[in-house]
Write a protein that holds these residues in place. Structure first.
Motif, PDB file in Angstrom:
ATOM      1  N   MET A 123       0.820  -1.201   0.000  1.00 46.00           N
ATOM      2  CA  MET A 123       0.000   0.000   0.000  1.00 46.00           C
ATOM      3  C   MET A 123       0.860   1.259   0.000  1.00 46.00           C
ATOM      4  O   MET A 123       0.649   2.184  -0.794  1.00 46.00           O
ATOM      5  N   GLY A 126       2.751   1.732  -3.278  1.00 46.68           N
ATOM      6  CA  GLY A 126       1.851   2.207  -4.323  1.00 46.68           C
ATOM      7  C   GLY A 126       1.523   3.681  -4.177  1.00 46.68           C
ATOM      8  O   GLY A 126       1.521   4.442  -5.151  1.00 46.68           O
ATOM      9  N   LEU A 127       1.268   4.107  -2.937  1.00 46.68           N
ATOM     10  CA  LEU A 127       0.961   5.523  -2.691  1.00 46.68           C
ATOM     11  C   LEU A 127       2.162   6.415  -2.957  1.00 46.68           C
ATOM     12  O   LEU A 127       2.039   7.513  -3.512  1.00 46.68           O
ATOM     13  N   SER A 231      -6.513   1.101   2.114  1.00 47.83           N
ATOM     14  CA  SER A 231      -6.279   0.982   0.674  1.00 47.83           C
ATOM     15  C   SER A 231      -7.562   1.261  -0.096  1.00 47.83           C
ATOM     16  O   SER A 231      -7.548   1.883  -1.160  1.00 47.83           O
ATOM     17  N   THR A 235      -8.208   4.242  -2.887  1.00 47.38           N
ATOM     18  CA  THR A 235      -8.686   3.906  -4.220  1.00 47.38           C
ATOM     19  C   THR A 235      -9.997   4.616  -4.523  1.00 47.38           C
ATOM     20  O   THR A 235     -10.178   5.192  -5.602  1.00 47.38           O
ATOM     21  N   LEU A 257      -1.442  -1.203  -5.250  1.00 39.84           N
ATOM     22  CA  LEU A 257      -2.598  -0.944  -4.388  1.00 39.84           C
ATOM     23  C   LEU A 257      -3.604  -2.086  -4.446  1.00 39.84           C
ATOM     24  O   LEU A 257      -4.173  -2.499  -3.420  1.00 39.84           O
ATOM     25  N   SER A 260      -2.277  -4.943  -2.536  1.00 45.25           N
ATOM     26  CA  SER A 260      -2.384  -4.688  -1.100  1.00 45.25           C
ATOM     27  C   SER A 260      -3.731  -5.149  -0.557  1.00 45.25           C
ATOM     28  O   SER A 260      -3.814  -5.807   0.484  1.00 45.25           O
TER      29      SER A 260
END
Length: 314
Positions: A123, A126-127, A231, A235, A257, A260
C-alpha cells in the motif's frame, strides 16, 4: 456477525471516507477549513443526538467521546487542510501510521503477521509511486498526523466496552466545541453559502456513518486489520476525484494498491478458509505455558494455550 463481516464494514467505512476527500477539496474552494469543520460537526451533532437518545444514551461512552475529541479535532483539521492543499498526497500522509501500528502490535502480542506487513508495504509503495515522488519535501508533514492517528487508535483499543453511537456523539460535541472556540479565538470570517451547507451535510453524513462503522470494526477485528483497509479509502478517493483530478497514469502503483487489498482479504475470500487467519507468523499459534504442580506425586505438565492474538482473526 463474524469477523469477515466486520472486515467488510471496515472496507465500507474506508470507502465512505474516500468520498470525503474530493468533497472537502471542492468545499475548501468556497469556505475555509475551520468553518467547514464547524458546520459539518454541527450537523453531525443534530443528526446523532435524537438517534442516541431514542436508542439509549450510554453516559460513560459519551464522556470517553468528549475526551477523544481532544485528539480528533487537530486530526480532522490537518486532514481537511491537507485535502484542500495537496489533493491525493494527503492520503499518502494519512497512511504512514500503519507502520508503527504494526510494530506496537508486535510488542503487545509478540506476533508479527507477515500478511499485514506485506499488505502495508504494498500500500505504501503504491501511494509513494503515485504521489510521494513529487512531494518528498512535504513528507515531514506526516509526523503530526502519524502521532494523532496512533493516539486515536490506541485510545480506542484500550477503551474496552463502549457504545459506538454514544462515543461518536461525545466526540462530535467535543470537536464542535473546540472548533467554535478556535473560530472565535482566531476571528475567522464567516463564509456560509447554500453550497457550503450542502457540502457540509454530505460530509457529515459520510463521516458519521464511516466513524461508527470504523469503531465497530476496531472492536471486532482489531486496529491493524481495520487500518489496512485504508487501501480502499485511497482507491475510492482517486476514482471519485476523476472529474477534478485525472487518475495518475502509473500502472505499477495501481497494481501495488490492488495487490495490497488482495493480500489483506485473501483469507476472507478463500472458499476453503474456516475463518482463521491464514497469514504466516514468526511465532507459532501455540503458546506453551508450564504449570508447576506442587502436590506430591504429581508431574508438571505443559498446558497448551491456543491464541489468535489481538483481533487478527479474519
Amino acid at each position: 456477525m463474524n469477523a469477515k463481516r466486520y472486515l467488510a464494514l471496515a472496507l465500507l467505512s474506508s470507502a465512505l471516507w474516500g468520498v470525503t476527500y474530493p468533497l472537502t477539496y471542492i468545499a475548501l474552494r468556497l469556505t475555509n477549513a475551520v468553518w467547514l469543520i464547524t458546520l459539518t460537526y454541527l450537523i453531525t451533532v443534530l443528526i446523532l443526538t435524537p438517534y442516541v437518545f431514542l436508542r439509549g444514551l450510554h453516559t460513560r461512552s459519551l464522556m470517553w467521546g468528549l475526551l477523544l475529541s481532544l485528539i480528533n479535532y487537530p486530526m480532522v483539521y490537518l486532514y481537511t487542510v491537507f485535502s484542500g492543499d495537496m489533493g491525493g498526497f494527503a492520503s499518502f500522509l494519512s497512511s504512514l501510521y500503519i507502520v508503527p501500528l504494526i510494530i506496537i502490535e508486535y510488542f503487545r502480542t509478540r506476533r508479527l503477521n507477515l500478511r499485514y506487513l506485506s499488505s502495508s508495504a504494498l500500500m505504501l509503495l503504491g501511494l509513494y509511486a503515485l504521489y510521494g515522488v513529487e512531494n518528498q519535501g512535504m513528507i515531514l508533514l506526516a509526523l503530526p498526523l502519524l502521532i494523532l492517528n496512533l493516539a486515536y487508535l490506541i485510545y480506542l483499543e484500550f477503551l474496552g466496552d463502549y457504545d459506538e453511537a454514544s462515543l461518536m456523539l461525545g466526540q462530535s460535541v467535543g470537536t464542535l466545541a473546540l472548533s467554535m472556540a478556535w473560530v472565535k479565538y482566531m476571528d475567522y470570517p464567516m463564509v456560509i453559502t447554500p453550497w457550503v451547507i450542502s457540502y457540509s451535510i454530505a460530509l457529515s453524513l459520510l463521516n458519521t456513518m464511516a466513524n461508527i462503522l470504523y469503531v465497530m470494526a476496531i472492536r471486532r477485528v482489531g486496529t491493524v486489520s481495520t487500518s489496512l483497509a485504508s487501501s480502499m479509502e485511497i482507491t475510492t478517493s482517486m476514482v471519485v476525484s476523476i472529474p477534478i483530478e485525472p487518475l495518475p497514469p502509473n500502472y505499477i502503483a495501481w497494481i501495488l494498491l490492488i495487490l495490497s487489498l488482495m493480500v489483506l482479504l485473501l483469507p476472507a475470500i478463500n472458499p476453503f478458509s474456516d475463518g482463521c487467519d491464514l497469514g504466516m507468523e514468526l511465532q507459532e499459534d501455540v503458546d506453551i505455558n508450564w504449570q508447576h504442580i506442587d502436590e506430591p506425586g504429581m508431574i508438571s505438565l505443559p498446558s497448551v494455550d491456543v491464541f489468535h492474538g489481538g483481533g487478527s482473526v479474519i
